[in-house]
Scaffold this active site. Structure first.
Site, PDB file in Angstrom:
ATOM      1  N   THR A   4       0.854  -1.189   0.000  1.00 28.79           N
ATOM      2  CA  THR A   4       0.000   0.000   0.000  1.00 28.79           C
ATOM      3  C   THR A   4       0.889   1.236   0.000  1.00 28.79           C
ATOM      4  O   THR A   4       1.708   1.410   0.909  1.00 28.79           O
ATOM      5  CB  THR A   4      -0.916  -0.001   1.228  1.00 28.79           C
ATOM      6  N   ASN A  28      -9.817   1.581   2.071  1.00 23.21           N
ATOM      7  CA  ASN A  28      -9.584   1.620   3.517  1.00 23.21           C
ATOM      8  C   ASN A  28     -10.139   2.888   4.144  1.00 23.21           C
ATOM      9  O   ASN A  28     -10.669   2.870   5.266  1.00 23.21           O
ATOM     10  CB  ASN A  28      -8.094   1.479   3.812  1.00 23.21           C
ATOM     11  N   GLY A  67     -18.647  -0.063  18.329  1.00 23.62           N
ATOM     12  CA  GLY A  67     -17.799  -0.699  19.324  1.00 23.62           C
ATOM     13  C   GLY A  67     -16.576   0.119  19.651  1.00 23.62           C
ATOM     14  O   GLY A  67     -16.647   1.352  19.764  1.00 23.62           O
ATOM     15  N   ARG A 117      -0.853  -4.684  16.561  1.00 18.35           N
ATOM     16  CA  ARG A 117      -0.513  -3.344  16.068  1.00 18.35           C
ATOM     17  C   ARG A 117      -1.741  -2.442  16.138  1.00 18.35           C
ATOM     18  O   ARG A 117      -2.809  -2.802  15.648  1.00 18.35           O
ATOM     19  CB  ARG A 117       0.004  -3.418  14.630  1.00 18.35           C
ATOM     20  N   LYS A 136      -8.516  -7.596  16.263  1.00 20.05           N
ATOM     21  CA  LYS A 136      -9.754  -8.195  15.759  1.00 20.05           C
ATOM     22  C   LYS A 136      -9.683  -9.699  15.997  1.00 20.05           C
ATOM     23  O   LYS A 136      -8.589 -10.261  16.165  1.00 20.05           O
ATOM     24  CB  LYS A 136      -9.936  -7.905  14.268  1.00 20.05           C
ATOM     25  N   GLU A 150      -7.363  -9.461   7.670  1.00 23.15           N
ATOM     26  CA  GLU A 150      -6.738 -10.422   8.576  1.00 23.15           C
ATOM     27  C   GLU A 150      -7.806 -11.346   9.150  1.00 23.15           C
ATOM     28  O   GLU A 150      -8.884 -10.914   9.538  1.00 23.15           O
ATOM     29  CB  GLU A 150      -5.990  -9.701   9.699  1.00 23.15           C
ATOM     30  N   GLY A 206      -8.430  -0.825  14.190  1.00 24.37           N
ATOM     31  CA  GLY A 206      -7.006  -0.809  14.510  1.00 24.37           C
ATOM     32  C   GLY A 206      -6.257  -1.647  13.506  1.00 24.37           C
ATOM     33  O   GLY A 206      -6.667  -1.785  12.366  1.00 24.37           O
ATOM     34  N   LYS A 232      -6.716   0.949  -3.234  1.00 24.37           N
ATOM     35  CA  LYS A 232      -6.549   0.407  -1.880  1.00 24.37           C
ATOM     36  C   LYS A 232      -6.716   1.494  -0.830  1.00 24.37           C
ATOM     37  O   LYS A 232      -7.409   1.305   0.183  1.00 24.37           O
ATOM     38  CB  LYS A 232      -5.166  -0.239  -1.750  1.00 24.37           C
ATOM     39  N   CYS A 241      -3.200  -1.607   9.066  1.00 28.64           N
ATOM     40  CA  CYS A 241      -3.590  -1.003   7.787  1.00 28.64           C
ATOM     41  C   CYS A 241      -4.423   0.272   7.950  1.00 28.64           C
ATOM     42  O   CYS A 241      -3.957   1.359   7.608  1.00 28.64           O
ATOM     43  CB  CYS A 241      -4.354  -2.021   6.941  1.00 28.64           C
TER      44      CYS A 241
END
Length: 438
Positions: free
Chosen positions: A123, A213, A258, A335, A328, A157, A262, A209, A265
């Site tokens: 990216t 995001n 929530g 990270r 997650k 992920e 994080g 990309k 990315c």
């Protein structure tokens, strides 16, 4: 068939290499870290990603996949070289650190003596690919026959294998019919199965990309902003999210209130995009991303405040059980983890914090030794005054509130991910709290 190399065998590279071998290609993965290479050559990824290790082992057994530390070997081997090196956020700066990517191209290019395609998957800020294409052609003995294309990844992920083998789309930023033909050959099995291949210029491929995001981050921050309004107004954000998600123009994906986003990315990518917009003179168009980032970080401070309220106004000398450290579920990545950030902050307010995560607890405690590690949810909850659910693993969603209730000292639970059934937990005698619910 083309022989493929994947340069950079971290999270993205290891997944991409294993999946390309699964598609039938001969693949050589390359990384400068000998420990990482040795681990991968044993069929073991040094991170949690469902389905990856069996695929690595199949590729290695077949002889189609192996990993090396030798860049000259990779240059000799490959017809197509995929660049999968990291582009993290710069220290103390919103922009992307492209040093690894430029170093990779500078080292690879002089080794390219025959026609080949170099396909970037990292990216990058828009404009990087054009600069690298010129650099590659200038440094490679093959000259312009060593061509650059841009082929961004769209991996989640926890779902990376499926996202690679059954992607929603493949984006190919190309400058020639040759580059297009090569990428069509590489991805033919996927396109024959119905995946669209979208041809673009280099700049559009890079923006694809970054924009994806940024849009996802905006959607998440929007529903978390509405959660704060709901809480103030006495409304329920989970019902509101359901109502909004049923509008086909909006869609339910990403509308999950929530603790916020994080990982490696979204946070750094929205900051890099905003910074690049400012460099291009389009800063005002992307100024909203500053608020997106701010709302996301505010979720953490609001969660900490709610935990303090549940503890009776102070966390000093309180025992706090934390369920979740990864950013997650399905990942051991810590990270920019909101869960871990909250756990560390609560500890800093004087609480005794015990953390359990099915995949990431050891990493969390290694990074922050002030936290105590537990080997189960029940152990994390033992004698706790407050229980915090910070990552929505199914194990926590399905936990028995009666069993956990016997472990804690006081039945106070903060469901920061809206993972639990409030009625069930309240029926078991818990004081239940979640942001966005009155």
């Amino acid at each position: 068939m083309h022989r493929l190399t994947v340069i950079g065998a971290g999270y993205l590279g290891a997944v991409h290499a294993a999946c390309l071998a699964e598609l039938g290609f001969e693949v050589l993965g390359m990384d400068i870290d000998p420990v990482l290479v040795a681990t991968l050559n044993q069929g073991q990824a040094p991170f949690c990603e469902p389905g990856l290790n069996p695929m690595l082992r199949r590729g290695l057994r077949s002889g189609r996949l192996r990993f090396t530390v030798s860049l000259p070997e990779a240059a000799r081997f490959g017809d197509v070289h995929f660049l999968c090196v990291g582009t993290p956020q710069r220290n103390g700066h919103p922009g992307a650190d492209l040093s690894q990517l430029y170093a990779c191209v500078d080292a690879l290019a002089p080794l390219l003596r025959r026609p080949c395609l170099v396909a970037g998957k990292s990216t990058t800020p828009v404009g990087t690919a054009v600069a690298l294409a010129d650099r590659l052609a200038a440094l490679a003995p093959a000259g312009p026959r060593a061509e650059l294309a841009w082929n961004p990844e769209f991996l989640r992920e926890g779902y990376a294998v499926a996202d690679t083998l059954r992607p929603a789309r493949i984006v190919a930023g190309v400058r020639s019919a040759y580059a297009e033909a090569v990428l069509r050959d590489v991805y033919r099995k996927l396109t024959d199965a119905g995946t669209p291949l979208l041809l673009t210029d280099l700049a559009t491929a890079e923006l694809a990309k970054a924009a994806a995001n940024a849009f996802l981050a905006t959607k998440i921050s929007f529903i978390n902003a509405m959660a704060e309004v709901c809480e103030a107004a006495g409304a329920d954000v989970t019902v509101l999210a359901d109502v909004l998600g049923r509008d086909t123009r909006i869609g339910a994906a990403g509308l999950r209130p929530g603790l916020g986003f994080g990982g490696g990315c979204l946070p750094k990518d929205i900051r890099a995009l905003r910074h690049r917009g400012e460099e291009l003179g389009a800063g005002p168009a992307l100024s909203f991303l500053r608020d997106v980032d701010s709302i996301n970080l505010r979720c953490r401070s609001r969660t900490i405040a709610a935990a303090r309220e549940l503890a009776g106004g102070s966390l000093q000398d309180q025992a706090v059980g934390v369920l979740g450290a990864a950013f997650k579920p399905g990942s051991d990545d810590i990270r920019e983890s909101p869960a871990l950030a909250v756990a560390v902050a609560v500890c800093g307010l004087g609480a005794r914090v015990t953390v359990y995560d099915p995949a990431a607890a050891a990493k969390a405690v290694a990074a922050y030794p002030q936290l105590k590690q537990a080997d189960s949810a029940e152990a994390a909850a033992r004698d706790a005054d407050v229980l915090l659910v910070l990552t929505e693993w199914d194990e926590f969603r399905d936990a028995d509130p009666e069993i956990l209730g016997k472990a804690v000292r006081r039945r106070n639970v903060l469901d920061a991910r809206h993972a639990l059934d409030p009625a069930r937990w309240r029926a078991a005698g818990w004081t239940y709290r979640a942001l966005g619910r009155s």
